[in-house]
Design an enzyme around this catalytic site. Structure first.
Site, PDB file in Angstrom:
ATOM      1  N   CYS A  86       0.661  -0.566   0.234  1.00  0.00           N
ATOM      2  CA  CYS A  86       0.101  -0.159  -0.298  1.00  0.00           C
ATOM      3  C   CYS A  86       0.973   1.364   0.034  1.00  0.00           C
ATOM      4  O   CYS A  86       2.091   1.350   0.283  1.00  0.00           O
ATOM      5  CB  CYS A  86      -0.861  -0.163   1.558  1.00  0.00           C
ATOM      6  SG  CYS A  86      -1.653  -1.813   1.157  1.00  0.00           S
ATOM      7  N   ARG A 115       1.244   1.727  -6.117  1.00  0.00           N
ATOM      8  CA  ARG A 115       1.674   0.653  -4.639  1.00  0.00           C
ATOM      9  C   ARG A 115       0.746  -0.119  -4.967  1.00  0.00           C
ATOM     10  O   ARG A 115       0.641  -1.262  -3.423  1.00  0.00           O
ATOM     11  CB  ARG A 115       2.337   1.135  -3.362  1.00  0.00           C
ATOM     12  CG  ARG A 115       3.752   1.709  -3.900  1.00  0.00           C
ATOM     13  CD  ARG A 115       3.920   2.523  -2.374  1.00  0.00           C
ATOM     14  NE  ARG A 115       4.203   1.650  -1.450  1.00  0.00           N
ATOM     15  CZ  ARG A 115       5.390   0.944  -1.608  1.00  0.00           C
ATOM     16  NH1 ARG A 115       6.669   1.475  -2.105  1.00  0.00           N
ATOM     17  NH2 ARG A 115       5.297  -0.012  -0.425  1.00  0.00           N
ATOM     18  N   TRP A 148      -3.061  -1.557  -1.574  1.00  0.00           N
ATOM     19  CA  TRP A 148      -3.955  -3.206  -2.253  1.00  0.00           C
ATOM     20  C   TRP A 148      -3.741  -4.213  -0.972  1.00  0.00           C
ATOM     21  O   TRP A 148      -3.380  -4.325   0.032  1.00  0.00           O
ATOM     22  CB  TRP A 148      -2.056  -3.730  -2.193  1.00  0.00           C
ATOM     23  CG  TRP A 148      -2.249  -4.535  -3.436  1.00  0.00           C
ATOM     24  CD1 TRP A 148      -2.418  -4.354  -5.064  1.00  0.00           C
ATOM     25  CD2 TRP A 148      -2.096  -5.704  -2.749  1.00  0.00           C
ATOM     26  NE1 TRP A 148      -2.170  -5.569  -5.394  1.00  0.00           N
ATOM     27  CE2 TRP A 148      -2.026  -6.691  -4.131  1.00  0.00           C
ATOM     28  CE3 TRP A 148      -2.027  -6.508  -2.010  1.00  0.00           C
ATOM     29  CZ2 TRP A 148      -1.778  -8.084  -4.422  1.00  0.00           C
ATOM     30  CZ3 TRP A 148      -1.772  -8.009  -2.539  1.00  0.00           C
ATOM     31  CH2 TRP A 148      -1.933  -8.416  -3.607  1.00  0.00           C
ATOM     32  N   ASN A 189       0.307  -0.633   5.743  1.00  0.00           N
ATOM     33  CA  ASN A 189       0.724  -1.178   5.581  1.00  0.00           C
ATOM     34  C   ASN A 189       2.160  -2.206   5.902  1.00  0.00           C
ATOM     35  O   ASN A 189       2.883  -2.090   6.490  1.00  0.00           O
ATOM     36  CB  ASN A 189       1.705  -0.044   4.575  1.00  0.00           C
ATOM     37  CG  ASN A 189       2.992  -1.138   2.894  1.00  0.00           C
ATOM     38  OD1 ASN A 189       2.330  -2.120   2.853  1.00  0.00           O
ATOM     39  ND2 ASN A 189       3.724  -0.288   3.014  1.00  0.00           N
ATOM     40  N   GLY A 190       1.241  -3.472   5.261  1.00  0.00           N
ATOM     41  CA  GLY A 190       1.845  -4.635   5.744  1.00  0.00           C
ATOM     42  C   GLY A 190       0.665  -6.061   6.005  1.00  0.00           C
ATOM     43  O   GLY A 190      -0.583  -6.057   5.407  1.00  0.00           O
ATOM     44  N   GLU A 222      10.712 -13.256 -20.071  1.00  0.00           N
ATOM     45  CA  GLU A 222       9.698 -11.993 -19.356  1.00  0.00           C
ATOM     46  C   GLU A 222       8.962 -11.071 -20.769  1.00  0.00           C
ATOM     47  O   GLU A 222       7.538  -9.750 -20.198  1.00  0.00           O
ATOM     48  CB  GLU A 222      11.218 -11.034 -19.914  1.00  0.00           C
ATOM     49  CG  GLU A 222      11.119  -9.435 -19.280  1.00  0.00           C
ATOM     50  CD  GLU A 222       9.763  -9.209 -17.804  1.00  0.00           C
ATOM     51  OE1 GLU A 222       9.999  -7.590 -17.782  1.00  0.00           O
ATOM     52  OE2 GLU A 222      10.442 -10.005 -17.009  1.00  0.00           O
ATOM     53  N   LYS A 230       5.303  -9.794 -19.353  1.00  0.00           N
ATOM     54  CA  LYS A 230       5.109  -8.224 -19.805  1.00  0.00           C
ATOM     55  C   LYS A 230       2.997  -8.242 -19.952  1.00  0.00           C
ATOM     56  O   LYS A 230       2.490  -7.586 -20.139  1.00  0.00           O
ATOM     57  CB  LYS A 230       6.038  -7.670 -20.737  1.00  0.00           C
ATOM     58  CG  LYS A 230       7.220  -7.133 -19.935  1.00  0.00           C
ATOM     59  CD  LYS A 230       6.936  -5.990 -19.229  1.00  0.00           C
ATOM     60  CE  LYS A 230       6.747  -6.183 -17.838  1.00  0.00           C
ATOM     61  NZ  LYS A 230       8.153  -6.871 -16.403  1.00  0.00           N
ATOM     62  N   GLU A 262       0.532  -9.576 -17.734  1.00  0.00           N
ATOM     63  CA  GLU A 262       0.558  -8.656 -17.063  1.00  0.00           C
ATOM     64  C   GLU A 262      -0.328  -6.293 -16.823  1.00  0.00           C
ATOM     65  O   GLU A 262      -0.790  -5.992 -16.518  1.00  0.00           O
ATOM     66  CB  GLU A 262       2.055  -7.447 -16.616  1.00  0.00           C
ATOM     67  CG  GLU A 262       2.736  -8.245 -15.451  1.00  0.00           C
ATOM     68  CD  GLU A 262       4.371  -7.379 -15.015  1.00  0.00           C
ATOM     69  OE1 GLU A 262       5.233  -7.420 -15.582  1.00  0.00           O
ATOM     70  OE2 GLU A 262       3.972  -6.490 -14.019  1.00  0.00           O
ATOM     71  N   HIS A 320       7.909 -31.804 -25.836  1.00  0.00           N
ATOM     72  CA  HIS A 320       7.471 -32.266 -24.864  1.00  0.00           C
ATOM     73  C   HIS A 320       6.102 -31.902 -24.043  1.00  0.00           C
ATOM     74  O   HIS A 320       5.694 -31.875 -22.795  1.00  0.00           O
ATOM     75  CB  HIS A 320       8.358 -32.148 -23.470  1.00  0.00           C
ATOM     76  CG  HIS A 320       9.882 -32.193 -24.545  1.00  0.00           C
ATOM     77  ND1 HIS A 320      10.240 -33.613 -24.706  1.00  0.00           N
ATOM     78  CD2 HIS A 320      10.961 -31.323 -24.368  1.00  0.00           C
ATOM     79  CE1 HIS A 320      11.868 -33.186 -24.938  1.00  0.00           C
ATOM     80  NE2 HIS A 320      12.362 -32.245 -25.256  1.00  0.00           N
ATOM     81  N   LYS A 351       3.459  -1.876  -7.500  1.00  0.00           N
ATOM     82  CA  LYS A 351       4.720  -1.952  -8.166  1.00  0.00           C
ATOM     83  C   LYS A 351       5.462  -2.871  -6.789  1.00  0.00           C
ATOM     84  O   LYS A 351       6.986  -3.484  -7.612  1.00  0.00           O
ATOM     85  CB  LYS A 351       5.444  -0.617  -7.806  1.00  0.00           C
ATOM     86  CG  LYS A 351       5.983  -0.794  -7.726  1.00  0.00           C
ATOM     87  CD  LYS A 351       6.306  -1.001 -10.016  1.00  0.00           C
ATOM     88  CE  LYS A 351       8.080  -0.417 -10.034  1.00  0.00           C
ATOM     89  NZ  LYS A 351       8.233  -1.453 -11.960  1.00  0.00           N
TER      90      LYS A 351
HETATM   91  C1  AGP Z   1       7.351  -6.674 -12.491  1.00  0.00           C
HETATM   92  O1  AGP Z   1       6.560  -6.045 -14.128  1.00  0.00           O
HETATM   93  C2  AGP Z   1       6.740  -6.822 -11.778  1.00  0.00           C
HETATM   94  N1  AGP Z   1       6.211  -6.258 -11.680  1.00  0.00           N
HETATM   95  C3  AGP Z   1       7.089  -7.508 -10.826  1.00  0.00           C
HETATM   96  O2  AGP Z   1       7.279  -8.879 -11.251  1.00  0.00           O
HETATM   97  C4  AGP Z   1       8.600  -7.838 -10.077  1.00  0.00           C
HETATM   98  O3  AGP Z   1       9.146  -7.527 -10.918  1.00  0.00           O
HETATM   99  C5  AGP Z   1       8.139  -8.056  -8.809  1.00  0.00           C
HETATM  100  O4  AGP Z   1       7.596  -7.887  -8.100  1.00  0.00           O
HETATM  101  C6  AGP Z   1       9.739  -8.042  -7.890  1.00  0.00           C
HETATM  102  O5  AGP Z   1       9.801  -6.961  -8.340  1.00  0.00           O
HETATM  103  P1  AGP Z   1      11.140  -6.039  -7.107  1.00  0.00           P
HETATM  104  O6  AGP Z   1      12.308  -5.909  -8.382  1.00  0.00           O
HETATM  105  O7  AGP Z   1      10.804  -4.657  -7.427  1.00  0.00           O
HETATM  106  O8  AGP Z   1      11.901  -7.037  -6.135  1.00  0.00           O
END
Ligand code: AGP
Length: 611
Positions: free
Chosen positions: A2, A27, A73, A99-100, A484, A488, A491, A507, A606
């Site tokens: 959050c 966040r 969040w 936050n937590g 990757e 992307k 996401e 396979h 994020k």
């Molecule tokens: C990637 O686009 C995502 N936001 C997510 O997978 C991110 O890479 C992951 O949460 C790790 O975050 P960090 O690099 O801040 O540790």
């Protein structure tokens, strides 16, 4: 996870807090709320984004000089008005944001329920707040004391900010596991999950450590530990400009950050790569060069996109340094009880430097005698402060939830670390080292060339935006790039996508292939090229639609594929820094074509600060 903001001082608190929440919205954006102290406590909160709260409280009495704000969040309790923060205590005299995750909240809730407490929400936060109020009442003590006593009973991660109707002007804050920054102004203080809410007001900040509690007033900041001992705040100067956290004329932060990569890669090399001198200077590596080059093995611990960067680093370090590498999902590594020997080297890769899974994993490894080397983007973050040594990726603030420029910067730093260890270890000779230096030096310009494909990629996105699934395939260094690319797309566009080593197709996954399935091949020219050509033929034989990322001038694959995106020739070790960029743009434009919020995709945040 959050975003939290606080302000106390002479300014109107509400506008400062709302602006700060907008800066932190990456966040978490399930709900938003503010609590303002002005005579009494006023709490306004709502499901949805910051703008929705703003619209809902137009005309309300928002005058105050002390307040707190939260963007959520959701962990405990679905996104809703009643689960939104701030929460008010049973008496209504206290308000708190958090936050937590409070892991033992059910037990605390039971204790409080047996004392007649009832709860307006499903959150762990409201339970902790009433637990604090119960102690305040029972012990006839002030809020600060009650918070200290309560936190000794809490299990979990938290940053909490509290207001007390009977103590105008004061914010009580505490931290364990989640990030908290306090900004120091003239006769005012700002609080935030990171520095972005305070950047336009001050560059003087204090990063609060675990188990620290802050008593914040307009003209006073007192730091204490849970043992009630005072701690002298360590004030640091921020080295970020406001423009870095603005969109700079781009439609989205994600697009801005993709187009920043030639510059961020250059910034990552600057002061480290000396092409004339034929050297790489990285103090963090040099200070631990003996342990690094004599390591029996290197473990790379990370999550998400950073884990993909770790996977590419595995190929590079084993190739150049001849040291065995294991790449670990931090969340599994943390609970798998891995075998760690004293002196083992762990490289922790993280953009935010606050990812809880990675943080707790390296805390555990450090306790067992491992050396932690952090590769982190956010300066002053928890992983950076916990690491024995490290290297920043200098990509600047990354606001878009989908990591882009931080990923390519991670590849640059991990490649330089591998080159430096290999050179010091003598596993590569001067000629190879110089070749790689030159290749690395050319990447910023080559990235600029790749970005010129922007319009072509936008057209491709329009062509494939309605696909139900995607497959991403690659071999060698390009396999993690395929992973990757798939991440992307997932996401940003919510389209199901999987990345695979191309040879793995036979396979099983090849059963998925038909004329409706786009298959993205990361097929830049490298030592696997002939093999990847055969894999493309296998897909074409099943009528799959092939989109290939190729090296400029690759006629062979151009003749086979339905669509190609060409990137400049580069050594196979550097190629992932280039071939990733078209995949970032493809995901971005498919997300935009589907009218999705590409900077704040659903269900994501994020920085994942809860386990
Ligand atoms: C990637 O686009 C995502 N936001 C997510 O997978 C991110 O890479 C992951 O949460 C790790 O975050 P960090 O690099 O801040 O540790």
């Amino acid at each position: 996870m959050c975003g939290i903001v606080g302000y106390t001082g002479p300014r109107e608190a509400y506008p400062v807090i709302i602006k700060g929440l907008k800066r932190l919205e990456y966040r978490g954006y399930d709900s938003t709320g503010v609590a303002l102290l002005n005579g009494g406590l006023k709490v306004y909160k709502k499901k949805g984004k910051v703008v929705e709260l703003e619209e809902a409280i137009v005309g309300k009495d928002l005058h105050s000089h002390t307040g707190i704000g939260h963007t959520r969040w959701a962990t405990h309790g679905e996104p809703s008005d009643r689960n939104a923060h701030p929460h008010s205590s049973a008496s209504g005299k206290l308000a708190m944001i958090h936050n937590g995750i409070i892991e033992n909240y059910t037990q605390l809730k039971k204790e409080l329920s047996s004392k007649g407490y009832s709860f307006k929400s499903d959150t762990d936060t409201e339970v902790l707040l009433n637990f604090i109020e119960e102690i305040k009442k029972n012990n006839q003590c002030g809020l600060e004391e009650a918070v200290r006593v309560a936190l000794k009973r809490v299990v979990g991660a938290y940053v909490i900010l509290l207001l007390d109707q009977d103590d105008p002007g004061t914010i009580i804050a505490a931290r364990k596991g989640s990030p908290l920054v306090i900004g120091i102004g003239k006769g005012e203080h700002f609080l935030g999950s990171d520095a972005s809410p305070m950047l336009e007001y001050t560059k003087e900040v204090v990063y609060v450590n675990d188990y620290e509690l802050a008593i914040v007033k307009p003209d006073e900041l007192v730091l204490k530990n849970l043992g009630n001992e005072k701690i002298t705040p360590y004030v640091q100067k921020l080295d970020i400009e406001l423009a870095a956290i603005e969109k700079g004329g781009y439609d989205h932060f994600m697009l801005k950050e993709i187009f920043e990569q030639p510059q961020t890669i250059f910034d990552c090399l600057r002061g480290r790569l000396d092409i004339m001198g034929g050297t790489i200077t990285m103090a963090g590596v040099q200070n631990h060069i003996t342990q690094l080059k004599n390591a029996n093995r290197i473990m790379i611990v990370a999550c998400g996109t950073s884990w993909h960067a770790g996977l590419i680093a595995e190929y590079i370090i084993e190739e150049l340094c001849r040291i065995p590498v294991e790449v670990e999902y931090a969340s599994e590594f943390r609970y798998r009880n891995p075998v760690i020997h004293k002196g083992d080297v762990i490289i922790a890769v993280s953009q935010s430097g606050e990812t809880a899974d990675t943080l707790v994993a390296i805390e555990k490894a450090k306790d067992q005698g491992a050396i932690i080397f952090g590769v982190v983007n956010v300066v002053g973050s928890s992983i950076a402060r916990l690491s024995d040594s490290g290297a920043y990726t200098h990509a600047g603030p990354e606001i878009g939830v989908a990591s882009t420029k931080a990923f390519t910067a991670q590849l640059v730093v991990l490649t330089m670390i591998a080159m430096k260890i290999a050179y010091e270890k003598g596993t590569i000779n001067q000629e190879r080292f110089n070749h790689l230096l030159n290749e690395l030096h050319e990447i910023p310009n080559k990235a600029e060339i790749v970005l010129k494909q922007n319009d072509a990629i936008k057209k491709l996105a329009e062509k494939y935006k309605d696909a139900r699934d995607f497959l991403y395939l690659g071999r060698g260094y390009n396999f993690p790039v395929a992973l990757e690319g798939a991440l992307k797309l997932k996401e940003i566009s919510y389209i199901h996508a999987e990345g695979y080593p191309a040879a793995e197709m036979k396979h099983g996954p090849i059963a998925l292939v038909d004329e409706s399935l786009p298959v993205v091949f990361v097929a830049t020219r490298d030592s696997y090229h002939e093999k990847i050509v055969s894999n493309i033929q296998e897909i074409k034989a099943r009528k799959g639609k092939v989109i290939a990322i190729i090296t400029e001038g690759d006629e062979t694959i151009t003749d086979m594929a339905d669509d190609t995106i060409a990137v400049p020739e580069a050594d196979e070790i550097m190629a992932p820094m280039l071939s990733t960029i078209p995949l970032q743009l493809l995901a971005y434009y498919i997300g935009v074509a589907k009218n999705l919020d590409v900077d704040k995709p659903r269900n994501l945040a994020k920085s994942v600060t809860v386990e």
